[in-house]
Design a protein around this motif. Structure first.
Motif, PDB file in Angstrom:
ATOM      1  N   ARG A  89       0.828  -1.213   0.000  1.00 33.18           N
ATOM      2  CA  ARG A  89       0.000   0.000   0.000  1.00 33.18           C
ATOM      3  C   ARG A  89       0.862   1.264   0.000  1.00 33.18           C
ATOM      4  O   ARG A  89       0.563   2.242  -0.672  1.00 33.18           O
ATOM      5  CB  ARG A  89      -0.901  -0.032   1.237  1.00 33.18           C
ATOM      6  N   LEU A  90       1.964   1.232   0.764  1.00 31.12           N
ATOM      7  CA  LEU A  90       2.868   2.389   0.806  1.00 31.12           C
ATOM      8  C   LEU A  90       3.442   2.679  -0.574  1.00 31.12           C
ATOM      9  O   LEU A  90       3.491   3.828  -1.013  1.00 31.12           O
ATOM     10  CB  LEU A  90       3.984   2.124   1.815  1.00 31.12           C
ATOM     11  N   LEU A  91       3.888   1.643  -1.271  1.00 30.80           N
ATOM     12  CA  LEU A  91       4.446   1.836  -2.613  1.00 30.80           C
ATOM     13  C   LEU A  91       3.377   2.350  -3.576  1.00 30.80           C
ATOM     14  O   LEU A  91       3.657   3.185  -4.447  1.00 30.80           O
ATOM     15  CB  LEU A  91       5.026   0.520  -3.121  1.00 30.80           C
ATOM     16  N   GLU A  92       2.145   1.864  -3.416  1.00 30.37           N
ATOM     17  CA  GLU A  92       1.058   2.314  -4.293  1.00 30.37           C
ATOM     18  C   GLU A  92       0.775   3.804  -4.085  1.00 30.37           C
ATOM     19  O   GLU A  92       0.620   4.569  -5.047  1.00 30.37           O
ATOM     20  CB  GLU A  92      -0.191   1.480  -3.994  1.00 30.37           C
ATOM     21  N   LEU A  93       0.725   4.231  -2.817  1.00 25.78           N
ATOM     22  CA  LEU A  93       0.451   5.640  -2.520  1.00 25.78           C
ATOM     23  C   LEU A  93       1.612   6.529  -2.959  1.00 25.78           C
ATOM     24  O   LEU A  93       1.407   7.630  -3.481  1.00 25.78           O
ATOM     25  CB  LEU A  93       0.200   5.807  -1.020  1.00 25.78           C
ATOM     26  N   TYR A  94       2.817   6.062  -2.725  1.00 25.05           N
ATOM     27  CA  TYR A  94       4.007   6.803  -3.161  1.00 25.05           C
ATOM     28  C   TYR A  94       3.954   7.058  -4.666  1.00 25.05           C
ATOM     29  O   TYR A  94       4.196   8.178  -5.138  1.00 25.05           O
ATOM     30  CB  TYR A  94       5.251   6.001  -2.779  1.00 25.05           C
ATOM     31  N   ALA A  95       3.593   6.002  -5.430  1.00 25.76           N
ATOM     32  CA  ALA A  95       3.508   6.148  -6.882  1.00 25.76           C
ATOM     33  C   ALA A  95       2.369   7.079  -7.286  1.00 25.76           C
ATOM     34  O   ALA A  95       2.511   7.891  -8.216  1.00 25.76           O
ATOM     35  CB  ALA A  95       3.324   4.776  -7.534  1.00 25.76           C
ATOM     36  N   ALA A  96       1.230   6.999  -6.581  1.00 32.78           N
ATOM     37  CA  ALA A  96       0.083   7.836  -6.929  1.00 32.78           C
ATOM     38  C   ALA A  96       0.388   9.314  -6.692  1.00 32.78           C
ATOM     39  O   ALA A  96       0.058  10.178  -7.527  1.00 32.78           O
ATOM     40  CB  ALA A  96      -1.135   7.411  -6.116  1.00 32.78           C
ATOM     41  N   ILE A 525       0.385   9.293   4.468  1.00 33.12           N
ATOM     42  CA  ILE A 525       0.723   7.940   4.003  1.00 33.12           C
ATOM     43  C   ILE A 525       0.590   6.940   5.146  1.00 33.12           C
ATOM     44  O   ILE A 525       0.089   5.818   4.961  1.00 33.12           O
ATOM     45  CB  ILE A 525       2.144   7.944   3.404  1.00 33.12           C
ATOM     46  N   ALA A 526       1.032   7.322   6.346  1.00 28.17           N
ATOM     47  CA  ALA A 526       0.907   6.422   7.498  1.00 28.17           C
ATOM     48  C   ALA A 526      -0.558   6.109   7.789  1.00 28.17           C
ATOM     49  O   ALA A 526      -0.911   4.959   8.101  1.00 28.17           O
ATOM     50  CB  ALA A 526       1.570   7.062   8.721  1.00 28.17           C
ATOM     51  N   GLU A 527      -1.433   7.112   7.684  1.00 27.85           N
ATOM     52  CA  GLU A 527      -2.858   6.903   7.927  1.00 27.85           C
ATOM     53  C   GLU A 527      -3.463   5.994   6.866  1.00 27.85           C
ATOM     54  O   GLU A 527      -4.220   5.063   7.174  1.00 27.85           O
ATOM     55  CB  GLU A 527      -3.577   8.256   7.938  1.00 27.85           C
ATOM     56  N   MET A 528      -3.128   6.249   5.597  1.00 26.64           N
ATOM     57  CA  MET A 528      -3.728   5.469   4.513  1.00 26.64           C
ATOM     58  C   MET A 528      -3.184   4.042   4.465  1.00 26.64           C
ATOM     59  O   MET A 528      -3.847   3.127   3.978  1.00 26.64           O
ATOM     60  CB  MET A 528      -3.505   6.179   3.175  1.00 26.64           C
ATOM     61  N   CYS A 529      -1.963   3.846   4.951  1.00 29.85           N
ATOM     62  CA  CYS A 529      -1.405   2.488   5.013  1.00 29.85           C
ATOM     63  C   CYS A 529      -1.846   1.755   6.270  1.00 29.85           C
ATOM     64  O   CYS A 529      -1.519   0.564   6.431  1.00 29.85           O
ATOM     65  CB  CYS A 529       0.119   2.547   4.983  1.00 29.85           C
ATOM     66  N   GLU A 530      -2.557   2.451   7.166  1.00 33.00           N
ATOM     67  CA  GLU A 530      -3.042   1.865   8.415  1.00 33.00           C
ATOM     68  C   GLU A 530      -1.886   1.284   9.228  1.00 33.00           C
ATOM     69  O   GLU A 530      -1.952   0.161   9.740  1.00 33.00           O
ATOM     70  CB  GLU A 530      -4.117   0.808   8.127  1.00 33.00           C
ATOM     71  N   LEU A 531      -0.825   2.088   9.362  1.00 31.28           N
ATOM     72  CA  LEU A 531       0.311   1.677  10.182  1.00 31.28           C
ATOM     73  C   LEU A 531      -0.023   1.840  11.657  1.00 31.28           C
ATOM     74  O   LEU A 531      -1.069   2.372  12.031  1.00 31.28           O
ATOM     75  CB  LEU A 531       1.539   2.510   9.811  1.00 31.28           C
ATOM     76  N   HIS A 532       0.891   1.417  12.494  1.00 32.35           N
ATOM     77  CA  HIS A 532       0.703   1.503  13.935  1.00 32.35           C
ATOM     78  C   HIS A 532       0.447   2.957  14.341  1.00 32.35           C
ATOM     79  O   HIS A 532       1.076   3.877  13.809  1.00 32.35           O
ATOM     80  CB  HIS A 532       1.959   0.973  14.643  1.00 32.35           C
ATOM     81  N   PRO A 533      -0.484   3.202  15.298  1.00 33.62           N
ATOM     82  CA  PRO A 533      -0.795   4.591  15.686  1.00 33.62           C
ATOM     83  C   PRO A 533       0.422   5.401  16.123  1.00 33.62           C
ATOM     84  O   PRO A 533       0.444   6.627  15.967  1.00 33.62           O
ATOM     85  CB  PRO A 533      -1.781   4.414  16.846  1.00 33.62           C
ATOM     86  N   SER A 534       1.446   4.752  16.650  1.00 34.23           N
ATOM     87  CA  SER A 534       2.624   5.501  17.094  1.00 34.23           C
ATOM     88  C   SER A 534       3.353   6.156  15.928  1.00 34.23           C
ATOM     89  O   SER A 534       4.019   7.185  16.094  1.00 34.23           O
ATOM     90  CB  SER A 534       3.584   4.571  17.846  1.00 34.23           C
ATOM     91  N   VAL A 535       3.236   5.572  14.737  1.00 35.58           N
ATOM     92  CA  VAL A 535       3.861   6.174  13.552  1.00 35.58           C
ATOM     93  C   VAL A 535       3.177   7.496  13.229  1.00 35.58           C
ATOM     94  O   VAL A 535       3.821   8.520  12.978  1.00 35.58           O
ATOM     95  CB  VAL A 535       3.791   5.210  12.345  1.00 35.58           C
TER      96      VAL A 535
END
Length: 891
Positions: A89-96, A525-535
């Motif tokens: 997902r991170l790579l997809e958002l980065y590309a978008a 990007i952290a929110e859209m990738c649903e990473l850990h809340p601390s990120v």
């Protein structure tokens, strides 16, 4: 012993011979002056090389969240269970985000390319005609001014593009850095700050090299004499015009893009549907993240490049008017560029303080480290400027300005020039810290705005507007003191040096400015990738500090723009003085000058109205498109649902809106001084510039600080600072565990409304006013020969507003009549009076009609904005009739 008569008579001719032999204070070029070109070139190359080094450090972070997937306390990874899915997902958002930003800049720069192609021949021909002597057009001056314009424009495009590419290259890497559980604060901060450094050092290095190489090449076309250097600096002024023209399109276009997406996504997502910020189900979230790069990075880069180019051109042009500086050699003329060159080295040293000597290790360190950058760079820069002034500037050994040099009629000195630069350097710091006081939630003003949200959005907006107006007081006093002190010490040359002093630490200021948007994107990007809340907590804290330091950067940009505008105003007056062969005094009691002053003071309001309305129209279309997608696919409103919206349509709406709507504000700024000078002459232009600068600086400060305060008031509430108040006044927001759901409260929603209103103020209209001040002034400088060639500077309509012969004859008749009859005699109504009466009649009738139109009932059918029509007519997409009707009524 008293002199004998013989001795006194023989001494007088001796003194006369000494004075006659004292040409330009017996000033000659020094060895240090010969070394100045090497200093400029070497420091420019150092800036570019250091930016490449920083880029290599940023690129060393792999786009892989698994690289930091270490356990926190137990065995659960920080990023959750499905790291592979998050990484994809991170790579997809980065590309978008990268694709969206590239698409916008490609479209924008196509339009800029068309503008350059059309403006180059037009500008060259007009200047060649205006500079003509004995009926012979000066094609050399015309074409070389056009070449300078093209070089400045292309350099501005390159700098903006580099900044945007670096920002989108670094945002996901900042997110990855924040995933590190042990060194997340240091890695994420260093990534964002180094990305900003790539922009800052590459821009300053490229800018100084491009300008100096242009000067060195064009120098061969003019003789090494006082007049030759004046002509050289006149044509090189086109460099600043090219850079500022592209900056206008970048700032306005990028500002409309980013705020249309931001406001639209906030209204349809956060306000209506209660979605979290940067929720991946919001169709406008990618456009919002793209906008951070094209507006806050590419636009800011072009803006500050324009400031550097214009301040340098103004200092070079005014400096070339001093025979003593010319006599001191090429290095003395290049003193302004050496200040900027040494600033690169100072900022390079300062950069290591933030990333290596005193890095960020916890949240409380962020603002301290960023503010330390400003203080350390200013402290290191001060003695360097003193050394440059002593080494390069001249000191007369005889004549009326012994120990110094003349700038116009002012006897200045090396120390005076150093003080002028220091005034700008430290004045910029003070303006920045005053701006921080009014925009940071660590201080009372923003906390008062947040507290005003308890009674709703209306009081929040009232408090925010009052804060913005109040925040202009101290910066304007500081700018006034800088202008007075610098002009007293070195005339308009001193004001230009003060502007360069404020910009001497440009690499550091840009690093801090770009740092903010990179952190903002990283949080999204952290929110859209649903990473850990601390990120997200780390990136939000970095972004909050970035908002404050961005406000400091805006304070720098506004202050430097004001000084650059005044310096260019001085350069314009200097060109008029050269044409008149003596000192020129601007008379505000002259009716045509005062009329220009009033019009110039109005232009920032006209300009702001156009840009604000453009953001509103585009945001309107964005809201309709987002609502259409929610209606078409209700799964988008289900938390954690795998369906994703159509991001591309929202990106296209923002792109189309910004490209269409940036043309009219740009044309207003560019054509105003040209039409004023051609039609009404140079005296009207002086009033126009004075009014525009005085009005723009107040409006820019208040707009930027109002928007920044509303933004940080929302962040102050969202971080839980008012949870106790919310829990007491809105008990329904307290859940079963006793935790206050801050973002579900009416207080927070009132703060979001204020933030949404403030977005176009702080990121579109406010920053674009910086360019308005500078661009109008540099256009006046470049086209001064054209204005002077039309009826000796009186303009095409000079016979209406002022006819010198008729006025002189009328005054003589009145004076003679009064002497003879001892009674006042009224002048007969001439052509000017009749035209004025007719003009007054037209204005009066027009005012009556305007009042009638404003008070008339609304028409049955109101046309919708073009962008709303486009959003409503998307094939196969139903749009709610009630919303369309409401939009039409608003239009």
């Amino acid at each position: 012993a008293p002199e004998t008569p013989l001795a006194s008579t023989s001494a007088a001719p001796s003194r006369l011979m000494d004075d006659f032999a004292c040409v330009n204070g017996n000033i000659t070029a020094s060895d240090a002056s010969e070394a100045a070109p090497a200093l400029i070139i070497v420091t420019g190359l150092i800036g570019i090389a250091f930016s490449v080094f920083l880029l290599k450090l940023v690129s060393s972070i792999a786009l892989d969240v698994a690289s930091n997937n270490e356990p926190l306390v137990g065995s659960e990874p920080i990023n959750g269970a499905d790291v592979a899915e998050q990484n994809a997902r991170l790579l997809e958002l980065y590309a978008a985000i990268t694709t969206g930003a590239n698409a916008f800049l490609r479209s924008e720069y196509k339009l800029c390319g068309i503008f350059i192609v059309l403006a180059f021949p037009a500008m060259s021909v007009l200047i060649a005609w205006g500079d003509k002597e004995d009926g012979k057009w000066e094609w050399k001056n015309g074409w070389l001014s056009g070449v300078s314009f093209v070089v400045g424009a292309i350099t501005s495009i390159v700098c903006g593009y580099i900044g945007m590419r670096v920002a989108v290259f670094s945002n996901a890497r900042c997110t990855v850095g924040a995933c590190d559980p042990s060194k997340g604060w240091t890695r994420s901060f260093n990534t964002a700050f180094r990305a900003g450094g790539v922009m800052g050092f590459s821009l300053t290095g490229i800018a100084i090299l491009a300008l100096y190489i242009l000067l060195a090449i064009l120098r061969t076309a003019f003789p090494d004499s006082d007049e030759g250097y004046k002509q050289l600096m006149d044509v090189v002024a086109g460099f600043g015009l090219g850079g500022s023209s592209i900056a206008m399109f970048g700032r306005v276009g990028g500002g409309i893009y980013t705020k249309a997406a931001d406001v639209g996504a906030d209204l349809a997502g956060k306000v209506v549907q209660d979605l979290p910020e940067d929720d991946p189900h919001n169709p406008g979230t990618i456009a919002d993240n793209v906008g951070d790069n094209v507006g806050d990075v590419a636009g800011m880069g072009s803006d500050l490049f324009g400031s550097f180019g214009e301040a340098s051109c103004a200092a070079l042009l005014v400096g070339a008017s001093s025979p003593m500086i010319v006599a001191a050699g090429w290095g003395a003329l290049m003193f302004p560029l050496t200040v900027s060159g040494v600033g690169i080295v100072v900022c390079l040293i300062t950069n290591f303080v933030a990333t290596d000597l005193s890095p960020v290790r916890k949240e409380a360190d962020i603002e301290r480290v960023l503010k330390t950058q400003l203080l350390v760079s200013s402290l290191l820069m001060t003695p360097c400027v003193y050394g440059l002034a002593v080494a390069l500037l001249p000191s007369a050994t005889c004549g009326g300005c012994t120990g110094g040099f003349y700038i116009g009629s002012i006897c200045s000195s090396r120390i005076n020039a150093f003080l002028c630069v220091a005034f700008g350097l430290w004045g910029g710091c003070l303006i920045g810290f005053v701006t921080e006081y009014y925009t940071s939630f660590s201080y009372t003003p923003v906390q008062e705005v947040a507290n005003a949200c308890r009674t709703g959005a209306a009081t929040n907006i009232i408090y925010g507007l009052a804060l913005g107006y109040k925040s202009a007081i101290v910066p304007v006093f500081l700018l006034s003191l800088i202008v007075y002190g610098a002009h007293t010490l070195a005339g308009f040359y001193g004001i230009a040096l003060a502007a360069l002093g404020m910009l001497s630490t440009l690499a550091t200021c840009l690093a801090i400015d770009v740092y903010g948007p990179v952190c903002d994107n990283a949080g999204g990007i952290a929110e859209m990738c649903e990473l850990h809340p601390s990120v997200r907590e780390k990136t939000d804290a970095l972004d909050a500090a970035g908002n404050t330091t961005a406000a400091i950067g805006k304070g720098f940009a506004i202050g430097s723009a004001c000084l650059v505008g005044l310096a260019l105003f001085g350069a314009f007056v200097t060109r008029l003085e050269d044409a008149a062969g003596g000192d020129l005094h601007v008379d505000l009691l002259d009716p045509i000058t005062f009329a220009g002053l009033l019009v110039g003071a109005m232009l920032p309001y006209w300009f702001s109205a156009m840009t604000m309305k453009s953001v509103g129209m585009a945001a309107n279309a964005m809201v309709l498109e987002i609502k259409r997608q929610f209606d078409a696919n209700p799964n988008l409103l289900i938390p954690n649902h795998p369906d994703r919206p159509d991001y591309d349509t929202c990106i296209k709406i923002s792109t189309d809106a910004s490209l269409q709507e940036m043309i009219a504000p740009g044309a207003l700024v560019m054509l105003s001084p040209v039409l004023c000078g051609v039609c009404f002459g140079t005296r009207c232009v002086t009033g126009l510039l004075a009014g525009a600068i005085a009005s723009s600086v107040q409006m820019a400060i208040s707009s930027s600080n109002t928007g920044g305060a509303w933004d940080n008031a929302k962040k102050y509430i969202s971080k839980g600072a008012m949870d106790a108040v919310i829990g007491e006044e809105e008990p329904e927001t307290v859940d079963n565990t006793g935790k206050v759901q801050t973002k579900k409260s009416q207080i927070f929603k009132a703060a979001v409304t204020g933030d949404t209103v403030g977005d176009p103020l702080k990121d579109t209209s406010g920053p674009a006013l910086n360019i308005m001040m500078k661009l109008m002034a540099i256009i006046s400088v470049v086209f001064a020969p054209l204005f002077l060639a039309i009826k000796d500077g009186d303009g095409l309509l000079g016979f209406v507003v002022h006819d010198k012969d008729v006025a002189a004859a009328h005054d003589a008749v009145v004076a003679a009549t009064r002497r003879l009859a001892q009674v006042p005699v009224a002048s007969p109504a001439g052509g000017g009076e009749l035209v004025a009466m007719a003009f007054g009649l037209v204005v009066g009738v027009g005012g009556v009609l305007a009042v009638q139109r404003a008070t008339a009932p609304p028409r049955a059918k109101a046309a919708k904005p073009a962008l709303v029509c486009r959003a409503a007519k998307v094939e196969g997409t139903p749009v709610e009739p009630r919303l369309l009707a409401h939009t039409a009524s608003l239009a």
